[in-house]
Design a protein around this motif. Structure first.
Motif, PDB file in Angstrom:
ATOM      1  N   LEU B  58      -4.362   1.359  -9.013  1.00 10.09           N
ATOM      2  CA  LEU B  58      -4.206   1.174  -7.576  1.00 10.09           C
ATOM      3  C   LEU B  58      -2.808   0.643  -7.243  1.00 10.09           C
ATOM      4  O   LEU B  58      -2.153   1.112  -6.309  1.00 10.09           O
ATOM      5  N   GLU B  61      -0.294   3.473  -7.610  1.00 16.26           N
ATOM      6  CA  GLU B  61      -0.367   4.486  -6.558  1.00 16.26           C
ATOM      7  C   GLU B  61       0.103   3.955  -5.205  1.00 16.26           C
ATOM      8  O   GLU B  61       0.814   4.631  -4.473  1.00 16.26           O
ATOM      9  N   MET B  62      -0.302   2.726  -4.885  1.00 13.31           N
ATOM     10  CA  MET B  62       0.090   2.186  -3.577  1.00 13.31           C
ATOM     11  C   MET B  62       1.576   1.877  -3.520  1.00 13.31           C
ATOM     12  O   MET B  62       2.188   1.933  -2.462  1.00 13.31           O
ATOM     13  N   ASN B  64       3.779   3.592  -5.028  1.00 16.60           N
ATOM     14  CA  ASN B  64       4.487   4.830  -5.308  1.00 16.60           C
ATOM     15  C   ASN B  64       5.292   4.721  -6.599  1.00 16.60           C
ATOM     16  O   ASN B  64       6.453   5.138  -6.663  1.00 16.60           O
ATOM     17  N   ASP B 260       6.399  -6.768  -0.327  1.00 18.49           N
ATOM     18  CA  ASP B 260       5.390  -5.702  -0.259  1.00 18.49           C
ATOM     19  C   ASP B 260       4.663  -5.530  -1.594  1.00 18.49           C
ATOM     20  O   ASP B 260       3.470  -5.240  -1.622  1.00 18.49           O
ATOM     21  N   ILE B 263       1.952  -8.260  -1.923  1.00 22.16           N
ATOM     22  CA  ILE B 263       0.715  -7.982  -1.187  1.00 22.16           C
ATOM     23  C   ILE B 263      -0.027  -6.794  -1.811  1.00 22.16           C
ATOM     24  O   ILE B 263      -1.257  -6.771  -1.861  1.00 22.16           O
ATOM     25  N   ILE B 264       0.727  -5.842  -2.345  1.00 25.82           N
ATOM     26  CA  ILE B 264       0.077  -4.725  -3.055  1.00 25.82           C
ATOM     27  C   ILE B 264      -0.654  -5.230  -4.301  1.00 25.82           C
ATOM     28  O   ILE B 264      -1.789  -4.839  -4.580  1.00 25.82           O
ATOM     29  N   THR B 267      -3.743  -7.295  -3.224  1.00 28.49           N
ATOM     30  CA  THR B 267      -4.777  -6.390  -2.710  1.00 28.49           C
ATOM     31  C   THR B 267      -5.431  -5.607  -3.842  1.00 28.49           C
ATOM     32  O   THR B 267      -6.646  -5.394  -3.836  1.00 28.49           O
ATOM     33  N   ARG B 270      -7.993  -7.724  -5.321  1.00 32.21           N
ATOM     34  CA  ARG B 270      -9.202  -7.861  -4.492  1.00 32.21           C
ATOM     35  C   ARG B 270     -10.102  -6.644  -4.593  1.00 32.21           C
ATOM     36  O   ARG B 270     -11.316  -6.764  -4.681  1.00 32.21           O
ATOM     37  N   VAL B 271      -9.474  -5.462  -4.533  1.00 31.64           N
ATOM     38  CA  VAL B 271     -10.274  -4.238  -4.591  1.00 31.64           C
ATOM     39  C   VAL B 271     -10.892  -4.075  -5.979  1.00 31.64           C
ATOM     40  O   VAL B 271     -12.071  -3.739  -6.114  1.00 31.64           O
TER      41      VAL B 271
END
Lengths: 360, 360
Positions: B58, B61-62, B64, B260, B263-264, B267, B270-271
């Protein structure tokens, strides 16, 4: 000629510079995507309204400002129950609402919010993410130019506020209750008189006896409504054991997003959904604590087994009819039933046993 | 001179082009950050090991491709219980493990996995994210150059496999049970003989009577161990009502990440955490279904109230001692107790009532 050579050399340099620069930025698509979201809720609605705010903030921060989502509440777009149509048509790119609001339009959307005697919130999330639920939901929405994602759970809904205790199934016969949607149909099957009444008139209707009972949400939303002052019996859940909201996306808008923004958006949905659920739990616990200490006369009751069984049977018959009329409905209902069946066996010996052993 | 003019014009063009290009990429920091994660688990450990794989995928991918995380399992770094130290020292940037493994090093880390008779998984997530739990966890880890985040829940742990039924507290006296950590200390308080045994020797120890009982995890992990063949009583949960793993981050590494990517990364934690929980629920349900149909003689039991109360009292006394010795321990335990107290009132009339009304 020197001049031509120089130009050629300089041109080569330009190309080389640009190529180098492009190479170090090979993956960056710095276009800013501005999307508009319509939500069913009014501005500053707690819990429900926080979901899209949290989602938009996260999407912006993770994308470093490349994904900017503007949220229009119902006061702006004036169509709280028009979210499906507005996102379908492209008037809005995104929506935040509840799937069962669209059952008049697309009957199979009913099954993705919460079903009477159905899965609890976590059982349902497991179904969505590991049991094929999400794929079935996309199958329902896809013909309408839409993608749909879990949008946050408002936790178990209480069975509602009753002026009189319900001891037998006869006590439900003729009972006038504000309970909209499919749960109302179930209640009608056992002889109750379900009705829908605008939120602003609920308190007076209950006070004056226009209705004998009503369901709203749970402590976090019920407290400010004040029903506890005029209806002493607070019944436990049966009709919405874990109400999931949804994020809608216009399919064309989705297809035009670069891959990394697609995954950033989908992840923002997931985190906002999970956040909404923990927030709902937290607020319900706080509100119930406040409510039960300020109004110690509230009597919490569960329907007796006779009533539960009658409601379960009515629910089963209605679902059977729906499955008989529509192949996809049958597929969804079968998937839910078999998942619930297997999962509940585990819930019973794990979570339920743990909670019960401490109160026995 | 024409030549000079041309060069000047071309130069101006180059600068202009580069400036324009730079402007459209103003926010992009395209540096690739490569981080190394050490996990406590062996390679291809289901559920526990999927969490960091999902997280890394994740994050990649987020971002990039700007955030690349390499995962080393225990077979690589050879120090399953050295994850805390390796991330603290900077030998690894990230870790995936369980907080209570560090209680010998930093006693207050004990409280962030799962506590006997404590919060269920969702109650605990609400505490982490809305009840101050996450902040207290950071307070414990911060002096060790670490950040700690919830890393996924392996669901309720069963109370374990017993050769004989437990009917009174006397049945626990002298009982040799494999149960490591704090729960073992609680059992010792009521007269049992807790012990720890390497996973590979558990089956033989139970078969030969070296131990009378053992706890492992739950159906998803227990099934392949085969304990059901030699110990017929499967007891329900009491000691780990929702075991949370953790992601550890070296603080200096964290501080050097652009906003950024911070936070990525958070996150993605968390996911992955939430995914691990739904996956654990799903796998437990599947494994229990398989186990209970293949071994219909398994007898599921809950400890009787007398035993539960004795264990609760022992647990309370041990925690009281810990609170008396350490101010921060007291603060954490008080926070958990008051949160649980308020939240459980709500759980009782919502989730527990819903589950019970259908089995009554």
């Amino acid at each position: 000629m020197d001049f031509k050579k120089t130009i050629r050399r300089v041109s080569t340099l330009i190309v080389a510079s640009l190529t180098t620069l492009a190479a170090t930025h090979v993956q960056a698509d710095d276009k800013v995507y501005r999307l508009k979201l319509a939500e069913t809720w009014g501005p500053n609605t707690p819990i429900l309204g926080d979901a899209s705010k949290n989602m938009a903030k996260l999407a912006k921060e993770m994308s470093n400002g490349r994904l900017i989502i503007r949220i229009d509440s119902a006061n702006k777009h004036k169509a709280p129950l028009g979210v499906f149509d507005m996102v379908k048509s492209g008037q809005y790119d995104l929506g935040h609402s509840s799937s069962y609001y669209w059952k008049g339009k697309v009957p199979n959307t009913l099954y993705f919010s919460s079903m009477p005697f159905g899965m609890t919130t976590m059982e349902q999330y497991s179904w969505f993410y590991h049991g094929g639920g999400l794929e079935l939901m996309q199958q329902v929405y896809s013909p309408h130019n839409l993608l749909s994602f879990p949008g946050g759970n408002s936790d178990i809904q209480m069975g509602g506020w009753f002026k009189k205790e319900i001891n037998t199934i006869d006590d439900l016969k003729g009972l006038k209750m504000r309970i909209p949607g499919f749960a109302g149909e179930v209640l009608a099957q056992v002889g109750a008189k379900p009705t829908n009444i605008a939120p602003g008139e609920l308190y007076t209707s209950l006070e004056r006896g226009t209705i004998d009972a009503l369901e709203w949400v749970g402590p976090a939303f019920d407290l400010r409504m004040g029903f506890q002052k005029i209806a002493p019996y607070y019944y436990t859940a049966w009709h919405e054991p874990g109400s999931e909201t949804q994020f809608l996306v216009n399919k064309k808008v989705w297809q035009e997003l670069p891959d990394d923004l697609k995954i950033i958006l989908e992840t923002s949905f997931r985190v906002a959904a999970f956040d909404m659920y923990t927030q709902a739990l937290h607020e319900n616990a706080n509100s119930w604590s406040k409510m039960s200490s300020e109004y110690p006369d509230i009597k919490v009751r569960s329907f007796p087994p006779e009533v539960i069984n009658a409601l379960k049977q009515a629910n089963g018959e209605l679902l059977k009819q729906q499955a008989a009329n529509d192949e996809l409905a049958k597929e969804i209902l079968d998937s839910q039933a078999s998942y619930l069946n297997k999962m509940r066996e585990w819930t019973t010996i794990s979570l339920q046993a743990y909670l019960n052993e401490q109160t026995n």
